[in-house]
Design a protein around this motif. Structure first.
Motif, PDB file in Angstrom:
ATOM      1  N   MET A  35      -5.065   1.890   8.173  1.00  0.00           N
ATOM      2  CA  MET A  35      -4.191   2.969   7.705  1.00  0.00           C
ATOM      3  C   MET A  35      -4.967   4.265   7.498  1.00  0.00           C
ATOM      4  O   MET A  35      -4.402   5.264   7.050  1.00  0.00           O
ATOM      5  CB  MET A  35      -3.505   2.555   6.402  1.00  0.00           C
ATOM      6  CG  MET A  35      -2.715   1.263   6.506  1.00  0.00           C
ATOM      7  SD  MET A  35      -2.025   0.756   4.902  1.00  0.00           S
ATOM      8  CE  MET A  35      -1.773  -1.004   5.203  1.00  0.00           C
TER       9      MET A  35
ATOM     10  N   VAL B  43      -1.101   7.402   2.192  1.00  0.00           N
ATOM     11  CA  VAL B  43      -1.683   6.909   3.438  1.00  0.00           C
ATOM     12  C   VAL B  43      -0.807   7.247   4.635  1.00  0.00           C
ATOM     13  O   VAL B  43      -1.280   7.281   5.780  1.00  0.00           O
ATOM     14  CB  VAL B  43      -1.961   5.391   3.387  1.00  0.00           C
ATOM     15  CG1 VAL B  43      -3.024   5.071   2.367  1.00  0.00           C
ATOM     16  CG2 VAL B  43      -0.691   4.595   3.138  1.00  0.00           C
TER      17      VAL B  43
ATOM     18  N   CYS C  66       0.368   3.758  -2.878  1.00  0.00           N
ATOM     19  CA  CYS C  66      -0.367   4.918  -2.370  1.00  0.00           C
ATOM     20  C   CYS C  66       0.316   5.456  -1.111  1.00  0.00           C
ATOM     21  O   CYS C  66      -0.210   5.331   0.005  1.00  0.00           O
ATOM     22  CB  CYS C  66      -1.813   4.523  -2.076  1.00  0.00           C
ATOM     23  SG  CYS C  66      -2.865   5.935  -1.670  1.00  0.00           S
TER      24      CYS C  66
ATOM     25  N   VAL D 242      -8.276   4.812  -1.599  1.00  0.00           N
ATOM     26  CA  VAL D 242      -7.456   3.712  -2.104  1.00  0.00           C
ATOM     27  C   VAL D 242      -8.364   2.693  -2.789  1.00  0.00           C
ATOM     28  O   VAL D 242      -9.370   2.260  -2.225  1.00  0.00           O
ATOM     29  CB  VAL D 242      -6.670   3.037  -0.970  1.00  0.00           C
ATOM     30  CG1 VAL D 242      -5.802   1.902  -1.529  1.00  0.00           C
ATOM     31  CG2 VAL D 242      -5.785   4.056  -0.256  1.00  0.00           C
TER      32      VAL D 242
ATOM     33  N   ALA E 234      -3.702  10.166   4.442  1.00  0.00           N
ATOM     34  CA  ALA E 234      -4.493   9.886   3.234  1.00  0.00           C
ATOM     35  C   ALA E 234      -4.794  11.162   2.462  1.00  0.00           C
ATOM     36  O   ALA E 234      -5.914  11.364   1.971  1.00  0.00           O
ATOM     37  CB  ALA E 234      -5.767   9.134   3.572  1.00  0.00           C
TER      38      ALA E 234
ATOM     39  N   PRO F  99      -7.494   5.321   5.317  1.00  0.00           N
ATOM     40  CA  PRO F  99      -7.666   5.977   4.020  1.00  0.00           C
ATOM     41  C   PRO F  99      -8.900   6.861   4.041  1.00  0.00           C
ATOM     42  O   PRO F  99      -9.781   6.691   4.892  1.00  0.00           O
ATOM     43  CB  PRO F  99      -7.839   4.795   3.063  1.00  0.00           C
ATOM     44  CG  PRO F  99      -8.476   3.737   3.915  1.00  0.00           C
ATOM     45  CD  PRO F  99      -7.841   3.892   5.275  1.00  0.00           C
TER      46      PRO F  99
ATOM     47  N   TYR G  95       0.835  -1.205   0.000  1.00  0.00           N
ATOM     48  CA  TYR G  95       0.000   0.000   0.000  1.00  0.00           C
ATOM     49  C   TYR G  95       0.868   1.253   0.000  1.00  0.00           C
ATOM     50  O   TYR G  95       0.551   2.235  -0.683  1.00  0.00           O
ATOM     51  CB  TYR G  95      -0.921  -0.007   1.227  1.00  0.00           C
ATOM     52  CG  TYR G  95      -1.900  -1.152   1.227  1.00  0.00           C
ATOM     53  CD1 TYR G  95      -3.038  -1.115   0.431  1.00  0.00           C
ATOM     54  CD2 TYR G  95      -1.680  -2.278   2.009  1.00  0.00           C
ATOM     55  CE1 TYR G  95      -3.936  -2.163   0.422  1.00  0.00           C
ATOM     56  CE2 TYR G  95      -2.575  -3.335   2.004  1.00  0.00           C
ATOM     57  CZ  TYR G  95      -3.696  -3.280   1.209  1.00  0.00           C
ATOM     58  OH  TYR G  95      -4.580  -4.331   1.187  1.00  0.00           O
TER      59      TYR G  95
END
Length: 330
Positions: free
Chosen positions: A93, A59, A56, A73, A63, A95, A52
């Motif tokens: 996380m 995060v 992305c 995500v 985020a 998001p 992740y």
């Protein structure tokens, strides 16, 4: 998210194009309510956190892109249980949201039964949504992105209703079938039919390249909110044009403003890929920019045969310096 007269404007997930580097460049220009990451592929395992973070990294920044745009995500897969397990891990996380991909038309995805191929099975779509929604805390939105079908639109309404009944808080509808790929036209009128058939908000997507396209898309679909993909890459100022914060039609002065963005992207993309692959990433973006500016077509022609990163860097620095000089003299 803010709600302006233009409705919500979202930056679409674009596999192999809008990675976190380009998301950073585009969202720094401003105007987006949110962006969606490239898909994270889920296939029979619990993905490590580093996966992740690689696809992305936002995060780790609450985020949000560095400019502050919220990031959703996107997950892609076909197994409800593993999608649910991974969504649960991802939710830790924090998001901005979790989106499920039922629209990717890529052969490498479809041959494994993922992306748009899932539109053949509305019941499976429903099970995936129910499983993921149950695995994710209620405060984290779960959404879905779909196309109109695989080869035809016969199951479009069934699919949309199955996703909504499964717990999707919002649907983004790309107004083409899988087989149509990205060929125009987009069937925005079909989005209107889906909007009328489901009890959740619907976002229109597909073939928005200009302010005029955006207006026609909203009129035909009846959707106040629009997700923009390749059009935002071809014209980085498009969202601000829609919001009335920039000239409504691209001009030569805009191209001078794009040049420093190209240089910033070029320098940042080296942290994303090996130097040997960086020229290809730049050429992909330039290929779309030339839809908007003749100057981009000229630069694309100059850079296309060059694979030496040092030569490309020198050329970009020279162009940016020349643009800055012209700006001081004007």
């Amino acid at each position: 998210m803010r709600h302006l007269g233009a409705g919500q404007l979202l930056l679409a997930p674009m596999e192999g194009l809008a990675d976190y580097v380009l998301r950073d460049v585009l969202t720094r220009i401003g105007g987006y309510d949110a962006s969606v990451s490239e898909f994270v592929r889920v296939s029979g395992s619990l993905l490590p956190t580093r996966t992740y973070m690689r696809l992305c990294p936002e995060v780790a920044n609450g985020a949000h892109t560095p400019a502050g745009t919220p990031v959703v995500v996107q997950l892609l897969g076909s197994d409800p249980e593993w999608l649910g397990r991974n969504a649960a891990k991802l939710s830790a996380m924090a998001p901005h949201g979790i989106d499920l991909n039922f629209g990717c038309p890529a052969k490498t995805v479809n041959r494994h039964g993922g992306g748009a191929m899932l539109l053949a099975d509305p019941e499976l779509l429903n099970r995936i949504l129910r499983t993921v929604r149950a695995a994710v805390p209620a405060h984290i939105p779960v959404t879905a992105k779909m196309r109109l079908g695989i080869s035809d639109t016969s199951r479009a309404l069934d699919c949309a209703q199955s996703l909504a009944e499964g717990g999707a808080g919002r649907l983004v509808v790309h107004a083409r079938t899988k087989d149509e790929g990205y060929r125009p036209p987009a069937h925005w009128e079909w989005i209107a039919r889906i909007r009328e058939a489901v009890p959740v908000p619907v976002v229109a997507n597909g073939e928005v390249w200009s302010v005029a396209d955006w207006a026609r898309c909203r009129d035909a679909s009846g959707c106040p909110d629009v997700m923009i993909g390749r059009g935002a890459v071809a014209d980085p100022f498009l969202v601000r044009r829609i919001r009335g914060e920039h000239d409504p039609v691209p001009g030569p002065a805009d191209w001078q403003a794009v040049l420093p963005m190209l240089l910033a992207y070029w320098e940042a993309v080296h942290h994303r890929v090996l130097p040997i692959h960086a020229p290809g990433r730049l050429k992909v973006w330039l290929n779309l920019l030339r839809r908007t500016w003749p100057e981009a077509a000229e630069l694309y022609a100059r850079i296309r045969p060059i694979n030496d990163p040092a030569r490309i860097a020198q050329l970009l620095h020279e162009l940016v310096a020349e643009a800055a000089r012209r700006g001081r003299e004007s």
